[in-house]
Every structure is written in C-alpha cells, then in structure tokens.
Design a protein around this motif. Structure first.
Motif, short mmCIF file in Angstrom:
data_model
loop_
_atom_site.label_atom_id
_atom_site.label_comp_id
_atom_site.label_asym_id
_atom_site.label_seq_id
_atom_site.Cartn_x
_atom_site.Cartn_y
_atom_site.Cartn_z
N GLY A 88 12.54 3.87 -8.41
CA GLY A 88 13.83 4.42 -8.79
C GLY A 88 13.84 5.16 -10.10
O GLY A 88 14.90 5.57 -10.59
N GLY A 89 12.65 5.36 -10.68
CA GLY A 89 12.57 6.07 -11.95
C GLY A 89 12.12 7.50 -11.78
O GLY A 89 12.19 8.08 -10.70
N LEU A 90 11.63 8.09 -12.87
CA LEU A 90 11.14 9.45 -12.87
C LEU A 90 9.72 9.47 -13.42
O LEU A 90 9.35 8.59 -14.21
N PRO A 91 8.91 10.45 -13.02
CA PRO A 91 7.54 10.52 -13.53
C PRO A 91 7.51 10.73 -15.03
O PRO A 91 8.46 11.25 -15.62
N SER A 92 6.39 10.35 -15.64
CA SER A 92 6.29 10.38 -17.10
C SER A 92 6.24 11.81 -17.65
O SER A 92 6.78 12.09 -18.70
N ALA A 93 5.58 12.69 -16.93
CA ALA A 93 5.46 14.08 -17.40
C ALA A 93 6.43 14.97 -16.65
O ALA A 93 7.15 14.52 -15.76
N THR A 94 6.47 16.22 -17.04
CA THR A 94 7.35 17.18 -16.37
C THR A 94 6.72 17.62 -15.06
O THR A 94 5.64 18.20 -15.03
N HIS A 95 7.41 17.31 -13.97
CA HIS A 95 6.93 17.70 -12.64
C HIS A 95 8.06 18.41 -11.91
O HIS A 95 9.24 18.20 -12.19
N GLU A 101 0.81 -1.22 0.00
CA GLU A 101 0.00 0.00 0.00
C GLU A 101 0.84 1.27 0.00
O GLU A 101 0.29 2.37 -0.12
N THR A 102 2.16 1.13 0.11
CA THR A 102 3.00 2.31 0.31
C THR A 102 2.82 3.34 -0.79
O THR A 102 2.62 4.54 -0.51
N ALA A 103 2.88 2.92 -2.04
CA ALA A 103 2.75 3.89 -3.14
C ALA A 103 1.41 4.59 -3.11
O ALA A 103 1.33 5.82 -3.29
N GLN A 117 -1.82 9.35 -2.08
CA GLN A 117 -3.01 10.00 -1.53
C GLN A 117 -2.64 11.10 -0.54
O GLN A 117 -3.23 12.18 -0.56
N SER A 118 -1.65 10.84 0.32
CA SER A 118 -1.28 11.85 1.31
C SER A 118 -0.70 13.09 0.64
O SER A 118 -1.00 14.22 1.03
N ASN A 119 0.13 12.89 -0.38
CA ASN A 119 0.67 14.04 -1.10
C ASN A 119 -0.40 14.76 -1.91
O ASN A 119 -0.37 15.99 -2.04
N ALA A 120 -1.36 14.00 -2.45
CA ALA A 120 -2.44 14.62 -3.23
C ALA A 120 -3.30 15.52 -2.34
O ALA A 120 -3.81 16.54 -2.81
N ILE A 121 -3.46 15.15 -1.08
CA ILE A 121 -4.19 16.02 -0.15
C ILE A 121 -3.50 17.37 -0.06
O ILE A 121 -4.16 18.41 0.10
N THR A 148 0.72 17.11 -7.82
CA THR A 148 0.14 16.79 -9.13
C THR A 148 0.56 15.41 -9.63
O THR A 148 0.18 15.01 -10.72
N LEU A 149 1.36 14.68 -8.86
CA LEU A 149 1.78 13.34 -9.27
C LEU A 149 0.61 12.38 -9.28
O LEU A 149 -0.22 12.38 -8.36
N SER A 150 0.54 11.53 -10.29
CA SER A 150 -0.45 10.47 -10.32
C SER A 150 0.07 9.28 -9.51
O SER A 150 1.25 9.24 -9.12
N LEU A 151 -0.79 8.29 -9.30
CA LEU A 151 -0.34 7.08 -8.63
C LEU A 151 0.73 6.39 -9.46
O LEU A 151 1.73 5.89 -8.92
N GLU A 152 0.56 6.38 -10.77
CA GLU A 152 1.56 5.76 -11.65
C GLU A 152 2.90 6.50 -11.56
O GLU A 152 3.96 5.87 -11.53
N ASP A 153 2.85 7.83 -11.50
CA ASP A 153 4.08 8.61 -11.33
C ASP A 153 4.77 8.22 -10.02
O ASP A 153 5.99 8.02 -9.97
N THR A 154 3.98 8.12 -8.97
CA THR A 154 4.52 7.80 -7.65
C THR A 154 5.16 6.41 -7.66
O THR A 154 6.26 6.22 -7.11
N GLU A 155 4.51 5.46 -8.29
CA GLU A 155 5.06 4.10 -8.38
C GLU A 155 6.40 4.11 -9.12
O GLU A 155 7.35 3.41 -8.72
N LYS A 156 6.49 4.89 -10.17
CA LYS A 156 7.75 4.97 -10.92
C LYS A 156 8.86 5.56 -10.06
O LYS A 156 10.00 5.07 -10.07
N ILE A 157 8.55 6.60 -9.31
CA ILE A 157 9.54 7.24 -8.45
C ILE A 157 10.03 6.27 -7.37
O ILE A 157 11.23 6.15 -7.13
N LEU A 158 9.10 5.55 -6.76
CA LEU A 158 9.47 4.62 -5.70
C LEU A 158 10.24 3.42 -6.23
O LEU A 158 10.97 2.76 -5.49
#
Length: 304
Positions: A69-76, A42-44, A49-53, A57-67
């Motif tokens: 070791g990658g980078l989000p798909s769009a410019t953040h 559940e970590t991602a 959800q906590s950051n979205a509160i 602007t990161l999506s769940l998919e962006d967050t999963e990529k970051i965790l």
C-alpha cells in the motif's frame, strides 16, 4: 501451429517430477494452508520478476512497498506502480483456493477478465479485449498474428491444449505458452498474462506455480520463445519449465519437511562441496535447491 519439436525432457526427468508431485500432493492434503501461504508469500517476487522481464525498473523492495500500500522509494513512472499492483491482483485471484479459477478450465472469458485487471488504469482502451482492426504488434523481428484471426487462433490453441497430440503435462503447458506468445493476442500485456496462464495450467495439473526469472531471460526464456517462433520447436521451453517446476516442488517440500533451510553456499561448505559445483547442480536441479529473492537455498539436512 501444431505441437512439434526436438527431444523434450527425458523419461528420468518426467519420473522425477511425478515422484515429487506425488509427495507434494500428500503434503497438500496435510498442510493446505501452509502451501497456500508459501504461494502467497511468493507474490511480490513473482510480480517483480514478471514485470522485470518486460523491462520494469522497480526493484523487489519497491514492489513489496507497492503491494503493502505504499510507494516505491525512488521516482518511478506511475505506470510501473499500476503494473505491480494490477499483476499482484491477478496473481492473488489465480491463487484463490476456493475460487472457480483455481485449476478450472481455461477459457477466453477468463483470459480477457485477467487482462482487463492487468491493464486497468494503464491502457483502459485495450484492456480486456484482443487486438482488432489495424492493431498489429511486433516484438523484435517477430510479427504477431493478424488481428483479424487472433480470436480464432486463441480458441484453436485452447482446444489443442486439451485435445491435441499426446504430451506430458509440462510439454503441453510449454507448447501452449509458446503458441500464446507467438499469437501475441493483446496490444499490451502479452508476456505477463502468458505467464499467469502458465501457472493456472500448472495448478490445474496439481503442480505449484513457478517464477520465470528475469536475470537469465536473454539466454533462457527469450531463446526458447524464439525457437518456437522460428522453427516451431517447443523443446527449449519444455526443458526450462521442467527445471522451474522441479525448483518449485523442491522449495515446498523443503519448507514443509526440513527443520531449517540455509543458503546453498553455506550448505556446500558444510558438506565439503565446492560452491561452483553446488551452484551448477542447483541450476540443473540435480540438487533440491531453490531460489528465494534470487539467492539459492536448500534444506540444511539434505545429504547428497
């Protein structure tokens, strides 16, 4: 502020939580590794959800990529990348089953250590310390506590959490969360740390961590905090937390005792229940449904 408010959760809800907690504890004894993996899985979503509160602007998919070791798909903004990875680190630390943090006494030192981890590389000038000097903060119309008294107020809240008026565990944790957010002890990161502390306290009560959802924050979470800020009432937060705890318990019990979990909409069709009725019952937790990636799920073999 002392614990006070209107009607909290009724005895039926308290008994339901206690019955499910007993079952959960039995499963914990038999399947400790499985329950640890469920929480880690559940970590991602929890981080997202906590950051979205806090308007990330990161999506769940962006967050999963970051965790991963990658980078989000769009410019953040790089800050959002750090926010995700840092909060994940704090969450992982919280969940370590053998660490002193797991269910241990909540202390100022522990709170400051987690805050230092949360803001590392983001606001190193204020990371790991309470507000001081002229560091006033405001959230909407609410003004955080005078910086001169923040440490004293946090100490008092921690003491009252342990020794204050008799309350059930859910009510006590809800009260502390409201008090912590009203004090707003940090320059930045108050909400995210507050929700980490909520889960630390739940773990200490033999309950699973919960995910406060961002989608309904303006009609559930924010009004509950506002009720405490304006009227010293923590009843709304208590009711919200009770629903989240029921959901977390239902999820773990379903995953460990049912051969399959399916979408609630599919289950409703299978048993001849209208989808909106099933969804409303899920929101009230009168069905043992739970959310995964914001979709309601339920044990396929549930009858009721």
């Amino acid at each position: 502020m002392g614990p006070r408010g209107g009607q909290m959760i009724n005895q039926v809800t308290i008994e339901r939580i206690e019955s499910l907690r007993t079952h959960y504890r039995e499963l914990t004894a038999r399947h400790p590794e499985a329950l640890e993996q469920i929480a880690r899985g559940e970590t991602a979503e929890s981080v997202h959800q906590s950051n979205a509160i806090e308007n990330s602007t990161l999506s769940l998919e962006d967050t999963e990529k970051i965790l991963a070791g990658g980078l989000p798909s769009a410019t953040h903004d790089l800050r959002e990348v750090f926010e995700a990875s840092n909060l994940a680190s704090v969450t992982e630390d919280l969940l370590k089953p053998t660490a002193e943090d797991a269910g241990g006494t909540l202390t100022v030192d522990r709170i400051l250590r987690w805050h230092a981890s949360l803001l590392r590389g983001i606001r190193d000038d204020v990371a790991g310390r309470f507000r001081q000097g002229d560091e006033w903060v405001r959230v909407g119309s609410h003004l955080g506590a005078n910086p001169l008294f923040v440490k004293e107020l946090v100490d008092r809240a921690l003491d009252r959490y342990v020794t204050g008026p008799p309350m059930n565990a859910i009510e006590r944790i809800a009260w502390f969360h409201c008090e912590f957010e009203v004090i707003h002890p940090f320059v930045d990161g108050n909400g995210r740390i507050g929700r980490v502390l909520m889960n630390h306290q739940l773990l200490g009560q033999g309950l699973p961590p919960v995910i406060v959802r961002a989608r309904n924050r303006r009609v559930e979470y924010y009004p509950a905090l506002d009720a405490y800020s304006r009227a010293n009432r923590h009843d709304e937060m208590t009711r919200l937390l009770a629903l989240l705890v029921l959901e977390a318990l239902h999820k773990r019990i379903a995953l460990l005792t049912s051969p399959e979990v399916i979408r609630l909409s599919q289950w409703a069709r299978n048993v001849g229940m209208r989808g909106n009725v099933a969804a409303n019952r899920a929101k009230r937790q009168t069905l043992p449904a739970f959310r995964v990636r914001d979709s309601w799920m339920i044990a396929a073999d549930h009858r009721g």
